[in-house]
Design an enzyme around this catalytic site. Structure first.
Site, PDB file in Angstrom:
ATOM      1  N   GLU A 363       3.117  22.313 -66.217  1.00 14.43           N
ATOM      2  CA  GLU A 363       2.193  22.697 -67.283  1.00 14.43           C
ATOM      3  C   GLU A 363       1.957  24.201 -67.339  1.00 14.43           C
ATOM      4  O   GLU A 363       1.659  24.745 -68.403  1.00 14.43           O
ATOM      5  CB  GLU A 363       0.856  21.966 -67.127  1.00 14.43           C
ATOM      6  CG  GLU A 363       0.939  20.456 -67.337  1.00 14.43           C
ATOM      7  CD  GLU A 363       1.435  19.693 -66.117  1.00 14.43           C
ATOM      8  OE1 GLU A 363       1.611  20.316 -65.044  1.00 14.43           O
ATOM      9  OE2 GLU A 363       1.644  18.468 -66.228  1.00 14.43           O
ATOM     10  N   ASP A 420      -5.834   3.730 -66.854  1.00 15.83           N
ATOM     11  CA  ASP A 420      -5.196   4.665 -65.918  1.00 15.83           C
ATOM     12  C   ASP A 420      -6.192   5.329 -64.955  1.00 15.83           C
ATOM     13  O   ASP A 420      -5.791   5.863 -63.930  1.00 15.83           O
ATOM     14  CB  ASP A 420      -4.394   5.731 -66.673  1.00 15.83           C
ATOM     15  CG  ASP A 420      -2.977   5.256 -66.977  1.00 15.83           C
ATOM     16  OD1 ASP A 420      -2.467   4.392 -66.232  1.00 15.83           O
ATOM     17  OD2 ASP A 420      -2.389   5.745 -67.949  1.00 15.83           O
TER      18      ASP A 420
END
Lengths: 625, 625
Positions: A363, A420
């Site tokens: 990222e 999640d």
């Protein structure tokens, strides 16, 4: 290298050293010793390799020169003097002074600086973005030169950058590592163990060239080799001596961030031959291909997707459709963090693979690449899960200082993502990104708004962030609706409203349900869709306060600090409104897994909690008034 | 490997696969295919290498097992069933359900989980911290095993971790990379080019062992070799097949985050031999050294430095003196990001080098190491420039989810740092860190407070952040003063106060000067030292509002969003106080270089701006009331 050229380089290197000492001693601070180690490298670059038209810093054919070790600014600015674009007075008397463009670390306030550096390990990643643009989109022969420190190779971002540089075969990129062995507080990890640098660089797919960084002829050869390769990035590993040229400080610890005291400076300058005023004529940019292969067309027609009212569509899906439509604009570039099938950025790849760049799970490089494309004038959209922009927060912060225009699209925000669990839930992104200089924060509640805002982002300056939602929710706005930055949408508003419910994204739907429920209970509630979190629609908030006696329920899928609630409060802090009676519903505990609706409810930000909070405010109102 | 052992491993691997499929199909989501690729690796680890007393997860001699690829939670939880600590019902019927400990990604709500994972590239860095503690402080023979994905090797943090693992010779650390070739949206960068992994791993100083990750005997040999080395970390590069064992999905793209549909699951389970209930007895922890070499002594006397009133001392200097005093506590560990001479953390190294760890310029690893030491029960302080914690924001966020206790000390905050310019100025740290789950934010204005808070931090749970200032300012508190978390200090308060000035750190001094100036002008101003930014002293703020008619001037060396101003506003949002009239002085432009005092003034947060704002509020009050 001919003797004459050698002599010029020797004189230039001495001048760069002298000027680095002069400006920093005059300022009383700075990093002269880190400048001195790289003076020979930069002298040779300037006299024989950098192709740059100093009068036209925006020329698309100029090479790029980035000081990833931004603290060597005395050297960079001394180079500017040597090419005649900064005069002696500015260099010596403004460096590090209030308001001066020659700041302690370079920023693009200076026309020849592409990106702000000073947070180590960022210049090279940014350069990868520039080189990507040069090779794949501009198709121009400019070269990207980066001066790196040895200390900064400890940053993982350097390896993300080299990995992508080799993956994308960026032969137009050269990193010059100034291996001066000493960091701020002592020796670096690898010191002068240059072979370990070689192993790492080669393992990451780049070509390593080892030189003595004070051997002018060797530098010249290495820089020529570097430019000659078309498919492999080059890393020149230059063994240097910190403070080279100032005998009493050479290779000496404890002098990292210190200017030489005036007497010592005088001695050193004198030993270096005293102040000079050599003016260098650098090579012209490579001829023949003067125009980027891609010509921007911000006026190109973009046919956005449209949706039926009531249809259930995730905002991330609408973003995907809209970004695909934006492929009509040749300047739009999309970068993915290996989640393009989740963010729906991959819709762009389907229609325009040539302007879609996969950054894999890196990222920092994702954001840095966006910065690099922005430097080259493109309109980059970088997307990943909203939460993973936290991995690149320092890069986003620095992009703010660079004042580049980048667009970040984060999907899967908040507890709404469901099963999640908390590691994947962005619950602090609004706080962090609102605080970035020059940021704009957008958070659409429906597909129409998401599509429209995607287009708006392309035309908006700054660090523009779009937060999208995982699940599908009803379309509530017709295709003709407009969503200006700084605006909001008002639902169910009337002059008798007792309370205002303020939501954005998924919580807007909860607010709408709550308002319906409240109406059944005889409580009039307006709903404000704060799709523009920053700047927020202050006028709409003030009006809501004045109508409702400042009875507001602010609901956000975010931790309580720094998000939508704070944005509302900051806007009202000095507003002429009745005393605030704000119920702030936010995620106050650590979420678990679960279904999205269960988690919204467990976090206390679902419709029924809004109803309870609104009833309490309205009830309190009745008894108080 | 004997045939009998081989047979058990084969049966266990099948069971782990079956259970991974069962739990995720039952949940309707999850990552079974990423679990299946690593099932053989984990089976062999469990039967012959992991030394763990499952009844005593807190035993100091247990090995550690971290799933850096946290999305393989079905496999991890299936292992828990295989060792008998999670029953079939919990595994199959609670996985990913609301409130269940078996969340989508592991968190330490589960007793056998050390750290939350799910943000890729973090488990290995955390493990480095645990291994550092084991080797250098505990001096215990436990081993740290980490299961990594191949995709996550694109994160720079993985290379920061391996670099530190080899630098510190962590032979007690083994990373097992499950090279299954497929990421979420397609092939990984290096796919099955295992030799390129080898080159990288070796270049970073670790031992690489390449195996077929489905060859049980080869796995067994590799794991044995891994544990045998005492000075070199090992990386087992296991070539695997995603979805191994489910023929119709093996090595097939597009099945990353998907549970098998029930019918497909049934077919697969049947082909794997159906559900079984093999119970594995794992090896006991290594005997002989059952007690860590360091025994915590939180009651040890700590003699803090004391300062004379009026003496000018930087809070970072006071932190240095206080952390050195804290060396008296054997559980305190200090980690530096190569700026220990600036943060003054190096004062600890001078008195206690054995508990001081240099992380060089790798802030992600800096924070991850702190997390690892916290897992081992130590009291870690990690320090760097305040601004560079932004580089590790994702790690800090995850530490919040892990609910570990770490202390972060950031120096050189705000424009006050002066000449180095905006890249070095933390102006968004309060916003970002306030939003971290379980964070505590402290910001002392003087040396007494800084020293006291340093001690307090050691005894405070959560992610505790101390923001220190570069320059020296007068000591304003006597040595006996107490600074509880959640408190504040009141200066010049009286019942007739017309306005309250709220500052913290450097701005507190500006507020005090302003109050003096205002007194000369006949305006009574109280000053609140909000040294505890989170939690903030709500009672003191409410009292100030009630006394002053909510006329507050909040002054911070931070951007306007999410910092002290927001903290004040959030506290007052639903407080029974008069309508707010808040002047919020914060850094609204992009700073340049300059002298600290010049920059405070240029940013509009110096004494004279406070005076102006306060006069305006007080004046407005006179005409309104």
């Amino acid at each position: 290298m001919h003797e004459e050229h050698l002599a010029i380089n020797r004189r230039l290197a001495a001048q760069l050293r002298v000027d680095s000492i002069r400006c920093s001693t005059s300022a009383g601070s700075g990093h002269p010793t880190s400048s001195l180690s790289a003076a020979d490298l930069m002298a040779v670059l300037l006299t024989g390799h950098l192709r740059y038209n100093w009068d036209q810093p925006d020329s698309p054919v100029n090479d790029h020169l980035i000081f990833s070790k931004g603290h060597a600014s005395p050297l960079l600015y001394s180079m500017y003097r040597a090419v005649g674009v900064v005069d002696e007075d500015e260099l010596i008397n403004t460096y590090r002074r209030l308001g001066a463009r020659l700041a302690g670390h370079p920023t693009p306030t200076i026309p020849w600086v592409d990106v702000a550096t000073g947070s180590l390990g960022q210049g090279l990643p940014d350069a990868v973005g520039i080189a990507l643009a040069g090779k794949y989109l501009d198709k121009l022969p400019f070269h990207v030169w980066v001066l790196c420190g040895d200390s900064e190779t400890a940053e993982g971002s350097i390896w993300e950058a080299l990995d992508k540089a080799s993956y994308y075969q960026l032969g137009n990129l050269t990193a010059i590592v100034d291996i001066n062995r000493l960091g701020q507080r002592g020796p670096t990890e690898l010191q002068w163990d240059v072979q370990r640098y070689v192993a790492r660089v080669e393992a990451f797919g780049a070509r390593a060239i080892v030189i003595d960084g004070h051997d002018l002829a060797a530098i010249d050869t290495a820089l020529r080799q570097a430019r000659s390769d078309t498919d492999t990035p080059t890393v020149i590993l230059a063994r240097t001596i910190k403070a080279k040229g100032v005998t009493e400080l050479e290779d000496k610890n404890g002098w990292h961030g210190l200017a030489l005291p005036p007497e010592m400076a005088e001695r050193a300058i004198s030993a270096l031959g005293g102040p000079t005023h050599l003016v260098i004529k650098t090579l012209s940019p490579t001829q023949g291909h003067a125009v980027p292969a891609i010509k921007a067309n911000p006026g190109a027609a973009v046919v956005l997707p449209s949706y039926e009212l009531g249809e259930k569509v995730a905002t991330r899906v609408a973003f995907g459709a809209a970004i695909a439509a934006l492929a009509a604009r040749p300047e739009v570039v999309v970068l993915d963090g290996e989640v393009g099938n989740s963010t729906h950025a991959e819709e762009f790849a389907k229609v325009c693979p040539e302007r879609y760049f996969e950054m894999f799970i890196a990222e920092q490089q994702l954001v840095a690449s966006a910065v690099g494309f922005a430097v080259r004038g493109y309109v980059p959209f970088a997307s990943t899960f909203a939460v993973f922009f936290s991995r690149a927060f320092d890069f986003i912060r620095m992009a703010g200082i660079s004042q580049v225009n980048i667009r970040l699209v984060g999907s899967h925000a908040g507890v709404e993502i469901g099963e999640d669990g908390p590691s994947q839930m962005a619950l602090e992104d609004l706080a962090a990104l609102r605080a970035v200089y020059g940021s704009v924060i957008l958070y659409p509640a429906d597909a129409t708004c998401a599509a429209k805002l995607t287009l708006t982002m392309a035309d908006t300056e700054g660090i523009v962030y779009l937060r999208t939602t995982r699940g599908a929710y009803p379309v509530i706005y017709p295709a003709a609706e407009a969503f200006p930055v700084g605006g909001s949408k008002l639902h169910r508003a009337g002059p008798e409203d007792q309370v205002a419910l303020i939501g954005a994204g998924v919580t807007l739907h909860e607010c709408l349900s709550a308002a319906e429920e409240l109406a059944k209970l005889g409580i009039m509630a307006r709903v404000i869709d704060a799709y523009s979190v920053k700047p927020i629609d202050r006028a709409a908030l003030i009006e809501a306060c004045n109508v409702t006696g400042s009875r507001l329920v602010v609901v956000e899928d975010h931790y309580p600090e720094g998000g939508l609630g704070s944005a509302v409060l900051e806007a009202l802090a000095d507003a002429p409104v009745p005393a605030l009676r704000i119920a702030h519903l936010a995620v106050r505990g650590l979420p678990t897994s679960g279904k999205p609706s269960e988690l919204l409810d467990a976090a206390g930000i679902s419709s029924r909690h809004i109803v309870t909070a609104a009833r309490e405010l309205a009830g309190r109102g009745h008894s108080d008034d």
